[in-house]
Design a protein around this motif. Structure first.
Motif, PDB file in Angstrom:
ATOM      1  N   ALA A 356       0.846  -1.196   0.000  1.00  0.00           N
ATOM      2  CA  ALA A 356       0.000   0.000   0.000  1.00  0.00           C
ATOM      3  C   ALA A 356       0.883   1.247   0.000  1.00  0.00           C
ATOM      4  O   ALA A 356       1.995   1.237   0.519  1.00  0.00           O
ATOM      5  CB  ALA A 356      -0.901   0.004   1.225  1.00  0.00           C
ATOM      6  N   GLY A 357       0.375   2.325  -0.600  1.00  0.00           N
ATOM      7  CA  GLY A 357       1.102   3.594  -0.606  1.00  0.00           C
ATOM      8  C   GLY A 357       2.178   3.601  -1.664  1.00  0.00           C
ATOM      9  O   GLY A 357       1.976   3.124  -2.790  1.00  0.00           O
ATOM     10  N   ASP A 358       3.368   4.113  -1.314  1.00  0.00           N
ATOM     11  CA  ASP A 358       4.475   4.287  -2.260  1.00  0.00           C
ATOM     12  C   ASP A 358       4.769   3.037  -3.091  1.00  0.00           C
ATOM     13  O   ASP A 358       5.248   3.130  -4.212  1.00  0.00           O
ATOM     14  CB  ASP A 358       5.774   4.616  -1.500  1.00  0.00           C
ATOM     15  N   LEU A 359       4.508   1.874  -2.491  1.00  0.00           N
ATOM     16  CA  LEU A 359       4.926   0.634  -3.142  1.00  0.00           C
ATOM     17  C   LEU A 359       3.928   0.140  -4.190  1.00  0.00           C
ATOM     18  O   LEU A 359       4.231  -0.756  -4.970  1.00  0.00           O
ATOM     19  CB  LEU A 359       5.113  -0.468  -2.091  1.00  0.00           C
ATOM     20  N   ALA A 360       2.758   0.784  -4.229  1.00  0.00           N
ATOM     21  CA  ALA A 360       1.693   0.240  -5.077  1.00  0.00           C
ATOM     22  C   ALA A 360       1.998   0.379  -6.572  1.00  0.00           C
ATOM     23  O   ALA A 360       1.551  -0.434  -7.375  1.00  0.00           O
ATOM     24  CB  ALA A 360       0.370   0.906  -4.733  1.00  0.00           C
ATOM     25  N   ASP A 361       2.781   1.407  -6.984  1.00  0.00           N
ATOM     26  CA  ASP A 361       3.002   1.632  -8.422  1.00  0.00           C
ATOM     27  C   ASP A 361       4.284   0.988  -8.945  1.00  0.00           C
ATOM     28  O   ASP A 361       4.624   1.129 -10.107  1.00  0.00           O
ATOM     29  CB  ASP A 361       3.140   3.141  -8.721  1.00  0.00           C
ATOM     30  N   VAL A 362       5.056   0.364  -8.080  1.00  0.00           N
ATOM     31  CA  VAL A 362       6.361  -0.174  -8.504  1.00  0.00           C
ATOM     32  C   VAL A 362       6.205  -1.659  -8.837  1.00  0.00           C
ATOM     33  O   VAL A 362       5.331  -2.328  -8.281  1.00  0.00           O
ATOM     34  CB  VAL A 362       7.382  -0.028  -7.338  1.00  0.00           C
ATOM     35  N   ASP A 363       7.078  -2.186  -9.722  1.00  0.00           N
ATOM     36  CA  ASP A 363       7.099  -3.635  -9.944  1.00  0.00           C
ATOM     37  C   ASP A 363       7.764  -4.272  -8.718  1.00  0.00           C
ATOM     38  O   ASP A 363       8.985  -4.220  -8.552  1.00  0.00           O
ATOM     39  CB  ASP A 363       7.891  -3.968 -11.211  1.00  0.00           C
ATOM     40  N   THR A 364       6.955  -4.832  -7.863  1.00  0.00           N
ATOM     41  CA  THR A 364       7.460  -5.305  -6.563  1.00  0.00           C
ATOM     42  C   THR A 364       7.910  -6.772  -6.584  1.00  0.00           C
ATOM     43  O   THR A 364       8.205  -7.337  -5.527  1.00  0.00           O
ATOM     44  CB  THR A 364       6.364  -5.128  -5.483  1.00  0.00           C
ATOM     45  N   THR A 365       7.989  -7.356  -7.786  1.00  0.00           N
ATOM     46  CA  THR A 365       8.343  -8.786  -7.852  1.00  0.00           C
ATOM     47  C   THR A 365       9.619  -9.114  -7.062  1.00  0.00           C
ATOM     48  O   THR A 365       9.631 -10.064  -6.263  1.00  0.00           O
ATOM     49  CB  THR A 365       8.500  -9.239  -9.320  1.00  0.00           C
ATOM     50  N   PRO A 366      10.717  -8.349  -7.241  1.00  0.00           N
ATOM     51  CA  PRO A 366      11.925  -8.711  -6.476  1.00  0.00           C
ATOM     52  C   PRO A 366      11.693  -8.649  -4.962  1.00  0.00           C
ATOM     53  O   PRO A 366      12.210  -9.482  -4.221  1.00  0.00           O
ATOM     54  CB  PRO A 366      12.962  -7.663  -6.902  1.00  0.00           C
ATOM     55  N   LEU A 367      10.882  -7.671  -4.518  1.00  0.00           N
ATOM     56  CA  LEU A 367      10.614  -7.547  -3.080  1.00  0.00           C
ATOM     57  C   LEU A 367       9.786  -8.741  -2.585  1.00  0.00           C
ATOM     58  O   LEU A 367      10.040  -9.279  -1.502  1.00  0.00           O
ATOM     59  CB  LEU A 367       9.893  -6.212  -2.823  1.00  0.00           C
TER      60      LEU A 367
END
Ligand SMILES: NC(=O)C1=CN([C@@H]2O[C@H](COP(=O)(O)OP(=O)(O)OC[C@H]3O[C@@H](n4cnc5c(N)ncnc54)[C@H](O)[C@@H]3O)[C@@H](O)[C@H]2O)C=CC1
Ligand SMILES: O=C(O)C(=O)COP(=O)(O)O
Length: 527
Positions: A356-367
């Motif tokens: 949620a928040g800042d992380l919602a628009d990034v490709d978070t696959t590595p995370l």
């Protein structure tokens, strides 16, 4: 021309592929010390080892050309994975090639310990015809307890069933469906300790599995139980085993692996007539050695030639743009995964990660890979961001990703939910400007915890005096509390207490904590 250093007596037949390659030269060596390796390793592009050679950070630091370390076998506990990852050295292993060899050694050990074959052999060749001392027991109709139902444990179970044994298995990743297919009953460690006639371990050595069979388990065991360890030294407490043999609980034991290898000359196993020992021979069959050497040689060639490869046990580089955005969250994500993995019991069915928040628009696959690695690393050896998702999938664990534009309270929020058949737990964390990583929610309770060091997570009833009792018990056992947080929803309802301590709480003290009135559950974690 690529130079490959082959250590530890890896099969010649297996490395034929490398010998035949026009772009590779192979040097075979054995028994080199760390200093000797440091002196020569700068020349090599690849190194292949078994369990004997310790591939340390110092060796890697002296190896600017080294692209890959190939482990011709399963366990990678002799390779510093963190150092390899930092230096971009790929570490690969050969997880499948020695399963049968190790399973068969386990079976041979089980039969040898049931019938005292080595002891009887010794007396016979010494000229004594002793038919009275060595009256054994049959495997048929006996209960076999297996801790660790992965590749080797499952093969042992299959064979035990054919021998007419009843099998009880314990493995956090063993679902009821898989157990049923194998004809294995599920049990806890203590249930296995209490019910088994034979116990064999097939887990990696991790913080969770170190001394998983120790004095409290031996105290639960049936008189006459027999114990086998062909996995890793340290899973069974060696000194507690010797005590349990002396007190007559354990009738015999068979060990292939030791807390220190080779064991010292005065090791208590070496002159105990009830303990059979072999020098880490699980994978030492012609077939297994060919299999693992072929598998590793193929992979080494792929990596040297920049071709796609499988079985990497550490991390490939993440693209720089993604890295910049996500890197600050990697450590938090992994710790949330470790937290929830260490506090949830039972076979995991689903992992839900919410950004949620800042992380919602990034490709978070590595995370997500870091989070899943955190969850799985508690149970599996060699989990990394390359293979974490694959390992989850291959064990039937569903990974669900959810994204929402903003969190009500935080500019960024990472939540991880673990679902097992009977339980569902959630932990959430954030990066707070100026304060760093924080855990801000555990199940329904809001908290504020720095996820570092030794933590005790205690569920209890919200009654006066409980905090004092916990503090007194820990204090009287020399466990110093660094911080304490309590969380509850309503007065007098259920509550949690999260303590950070300056050192790990001994297992006996954890056992005493659980006995305190109004305390319902205790988990110890290290982050
Ligand atoms: N003696 C020898 O020469 C050899 C020893 N080994 C060792 O045998 C072990 C097993 O190897 P594989 O079956 O190939 O590995 P695997 O990864 O297929 O199986 C290990 C299993 O242990 C389970 N596990 C992890 N933590 C656990 C815990 N706390 N309690 C119960 N189960 C837990 C995992 O879920 C997994 O299913 C490894 O430690 C490996 O290094 C393997 C080959 C040869
Ligand atoms: O594969 C493993 O984990 C083993 O323990 C086998 O070790 P080895 O290759 O025989 O030195």
């Amino acid at each position: 021309m690529y130079k490959v250093l082959v250590m530890d007596g890896i099969s010649d037949l297996g490395i034929q592929l490398l010998n035949d390659a026009a772009d590779v030269t192979v040097d075979k060596k054995a028994g080199l010390s760390e200093d000797e390796l440091v002196a020569i390793i700068a020349d090599y592009d690849a190194m292949m080892v078994r369990s004997q050679t310790k591939v340390t950070e110092r060796i890697m630091a002296a190896a600017p050309k080294l692209k890959v370390v190939g482990r011709a076998g399963v366990g990678v506990d002799n390779i510093n994975l963190e150092a390899a990852t930092q230096r971009g050295i790929v570490v690969i292993n050969a997880p499948d090639g020695n399963t049968i060899a190790t399973c068969e050694l386990t079976f041979a050990m089980m039969m040898a310990v049931a019938r005292s074959i080595p002891q009887a052999y010794k007396k016979t060749v010494e000229g004594e015809w002793d038919r009275k001392t060595f009256v054994g027991v049959e495997l048929r109709n006996k209960v076999l307890g297996i801790l660790g139902m992965g590749r080797i444990g499952s093969e042992v179970a299959r064979r035990a069933k054919v021998f007419g044994m009843e099998v009880i298995g314990y493995d956090p990743f063993l679902t009821e469906e898989r157990a049923e297919k194998l004809g294995v009953k599920l049990g806890t460690v203590n249930e296995i300790a209490a019910q088994a006639d034979f116990i064999t371990v097939h887990t990696p050595l991790t913080n969770e599995t170190r001394h998983i069979i120790a004095r409290p388990q031996f105290e639960l065991m049936r008189k006459g139980v027999r114990i086998i360890n062909c996995a890793r030294g340290g899973i069974i407490d060696e000194l507690a085993l010797v005590e349990a043999i002396e007190s007559g609980i354990v009738a015999g034991a068979a060990f292939d692996v030791y807390e220190q290898e080779p064991p010292q000359a005065n090791h208590p196993f070496l002159n105990n007539p009830k303990i059979i020992v072999t020098p880490h021979l699980g994978a030492s069959t012609v077939e297994a050695q060919e299999n693992v050497a072929i598998d590793v040689s193929e992979e080494v060639l792929h990596i040297l030639r920049d071709e796609p490869f499988k079985n990497a046990v550490n991390m490939p580089p993440v693209p720089a743009t993604v890295l910049n955005q996500l890197q600050p969250y990697f450590s938090l994500g992994e710790k949330l995964g470790q937290f929830i993995g260490q506090t949830t019991e039972g076979a995991v069915k689903e992992i839900v990660v919410s950004y949620a928040g800042d992380l919602a628009d990034v490709d978070t696959t590595p995370l997500t890979r870091y989070i899943v690695r955190g969850i799985l690393s508690n149970q599996l050896e060699g989990v990394n961001i390359v293979n974490a998702m694959h390992l989850a999938k291959s064990r039937g664990v569903n990974v669900v990703i959810q994204k929402s534009a903003a969190s009500k309270t935080f500019t960024n929020l990472l939540s991880v939910t673990l679902k097992t058949k009977n339980e569902e737990h959630i932990v959430a964390g954030t990066l707070l400007s100026g304060y760093g990583e924080r855990i801000v929610q555990i199940d329904q309770y809001p908290v504020d915890i720095a996820p570092n060091g030794n933590l005790l997570l205690i569920s209890h009833n919200d009654k006066p005096g409980i905090i004092g009792r916990v503090g007194t018990l820990l204090g009287s056992n020399d466990v110093n509390i660094a911080t304490m947080q309590v969380g509850r929803k309503v007065i007098g309802g259920s509550a949690i207490m999260v303590l950070t301590t300056d050192k790990q709480t001994p297992k006996e003290v954890l056992g005493q904590l659980v006995q305190l009135p109004d305390l319902t559950h205790v988990s110890e974690l290290s982050l």
